[in-house]
Structure formats: C-alpha cells, structure tokens
Design a protein around this motif. Structure first.
Motif, PDB file in Angstrom:
ATOM      1  N   THR A   1       0.820  -1.213   0.000  1.00 49.09           N
ATOM      2  CA  THR A   1       0.000   0.000   0.000  1.00 49.09           C
ATOM      3  C   THR A   1       0.856   1.267   0.000  1.00 49.09           C
ATOM      4  OG1 THR A   1      -0.227  -0.005   2.415  1.00 49.09           O
ATOM      5  CG2 THR A   1      -1.959  -1.113   1.147  1.00 49.09           C
ATOM      6  N   PHE A   2       2.057   1.189   0.572  1.00 43.51           N
ATOM      7  CA  PHE A   2       2.933   2.361   0.499  1.00 43.51           C
ATOM      8  C   PHE A   2       4.081   2.152  -0.482  1.00 43.51           C
ATOM      9  CE2 PHE A   2       4.066   0.031   4.371  1.00 43.51           C
ATOM     10  CZ  PHE A   2       5.412  -0.227   4.183  1.00 43.51           C
TER      11      PHE A   2
ATOM     12  N   ARG B   1       3.731   0.910  -3.532  1.00 44.86           N
ATOM     13  CA  ARG B   1       3.242   1.310  -4.864  1.00 44.86           C
ATOM     14  C   ARG B   1       3.341   2.809  -5.100  1.00 44.86           C
ATOM     15  NH1 ARG B   1      -1.145  -2.942  -4.106  1.00 44.86           N
ATOM     16  NH2 ARG B   1      -0.329  -4.694  -5.286  1.00 44.86           N
ATOM     17  N   PRO B   2       2.835   3.649  -4.174  1.00 44.64           N
ATOM     18  CA  PRO B   2       2.979   5.097  -4.414  1.00 44.64           C
ATOM     19  C   PRO B   2       4.443   5.553  -4.447  1.00 44.64           C
ATOM     20  CG  PRO B   2       1.404   4.687  -2.646  1.00 44.64           C
ATOM     21  CD  PRO B   2       2.009   3.379  -2.998  1.00 44.64           C
TER      22      PRO B   2
ATOM     23  N   ALA C   1       5.717   4.490  -7.804  1.00 41.41           N
ATOM     24  CA  ALA C   1       5.159   5.360  -8.849  1.00 41.41           C
ATOM     25  C   ALA C   1       5.843   6.724  -8.838  1.00 41.41           C
ATOM     26  CB  ALA C   1       3.653   5.514  -8.649  1.00 41.41           C
ATOM     27  N   ALA C   2       6.085   7.257  -7.642  1.00 37.41           N
ATOM     28  CA  ALA C   2       6.779   8.542  -7.536  1.00 37.41           C
ATOM     29  C   ALA C   2       8.208   8.421  -8.072  1.00 37.41           C
ATOM     30  CB  ALA C   2       6.791   9.022  -6.091  1.00 37.41           C
TER      31      ALA C   2
END
Length: 187
Positions: A88-89, A91-92, A95-96
């Motif tokens: 959940t953390f 992935r972001p 992506a960043a």
C-alpha cells in the motif's frame, strides 16, 4: 535489527565495487585534466561529484549495506505488524520514483539537446545521466516492489544491464573527456 555492516557481500557485489573503484579513478583523472587544462568549473565539479557518488556506491556494495538496509526495512515492517500491507505504500513510492526518473530523463534530454554543445560538454552530460540512472536503479532496488523486482532481476537482468552499463558509460565518458581535453589543449 541487524547492523548494515553484518551483511556479507556476494562475489558479484565485490566485483561491482571494483568496477565502481575503476570509475572513481577515471572520474578523478578527468577532473584533474579539467583543472590542469583550465576547463569550465562545472566540469571539474561534475567529475568530482561523480567520483564521490561512485565511492559511496562502492562502499555500499563492499560492505553489503544495500542488502542489509533492505533486510532491516523488512524486519521493521514485520516488527510493526505491517509487512503484509507494505504494498500500500510501496506502490505510491515506486510510482513517484518512476515519475521522478522519467522527469529527470525528459529534463536531461530537453536540456541536453537545447543547450549543451561540444564534445566535452556532451561527455560530462552523458556521465551525469548515467549516474542518474545508477541512483534510480538503487532507489528501485531499495523499494523492492514485486513487479519492479521481477523486471530488474528477471530473465533480461535489467539490474545488471543498468548497473554495469551505467558504470561503464561513466567510465568511458571520463576517459573520452580526459583524452579529448588533453589533445585539444596540447595543440
């Protein structure tokens, strides 16, 4: 938690650290030629910063810090009971990281094609872009998101290609720069 220095580096890590050491020597040589031949100050600083980056990368590899850090992060997630929710953390963050790498590449291409002229400047810019790729690779390895890991460590061995290719690109750029500047100003 384990100490970063307790991780034993693999033979491949030691070979990579040796390659990075060679890159350091070539970057220092390029910086020295730039100083002696009175080149632009940003050339000197770029070669010195690249040398420092590869010293750091060499130490990370030789002491197994990267692997130990990944292990420490996993242990921390297990201890806090959030290991199963790590994606959940991750992935972001992944992506960043992809967005920042893409933005950096786009900026380099735009800046490089619009403002950088001359073989000396191009050699320095190629070395800097290759170092940027190394830093991006390090970030992706630390994030350790399964789909990214499959891409990096899968059959194509993107990890090795980027790691070795970027290192050799910096080394070759430094060598080319040193020879080019030495010949140009020796005339």
């Amino acid at each position: 938690m384990t100490s970063a220095l307790t991780s034993v580096p693999s033979l491949f890590s030691l070979m990579a650290a040796s390659l990075y050491g060679g890159v350091v020597l070539f970057c220092i040589a390029a910086a020295a030629v730039a100083v002696v031949r009175q080149q632009q100050a940003w050339h000197v600083w770029a070669w010195l910063l690249l040398a420092a980056l590869f010293v750091g990368l060499s130490l990370l590899r030789a002491y197994g810090v990267e692997a130990a850090l990944r292990d420490d992060l996993r242990i921390l997630l297990y201890r806090d009971g959030v290991y199963d929710e790590r994606r959940t953390f991750q992935r972001p963050v992944a992506a960043a990281a992809v967005a920042l790498v893409a933005l950096g590449v786009a900026a380099w291409i735009y800046h490089g094609f619009r403002t950088v002229a001359g073989r000396r400047n191009v050699a320095v810019m190629v070395a800097c872009a290759s170092a940027f790729a190394m830093v991006g690779l390090l970030v992706f390895r630390l994030i350790s998101l399964s789909p990214i890991d499959k891409l990096l460590y899968g059959p194509a061995k993107i990890n090795w290609i980027v790691d070795i290719g970027s290192s050799l690109a910096v080394l070759a750029s430094a060598a080319y720069y040193a020879v080019l500047v030495s010949r140009r100003t020796a005339r």
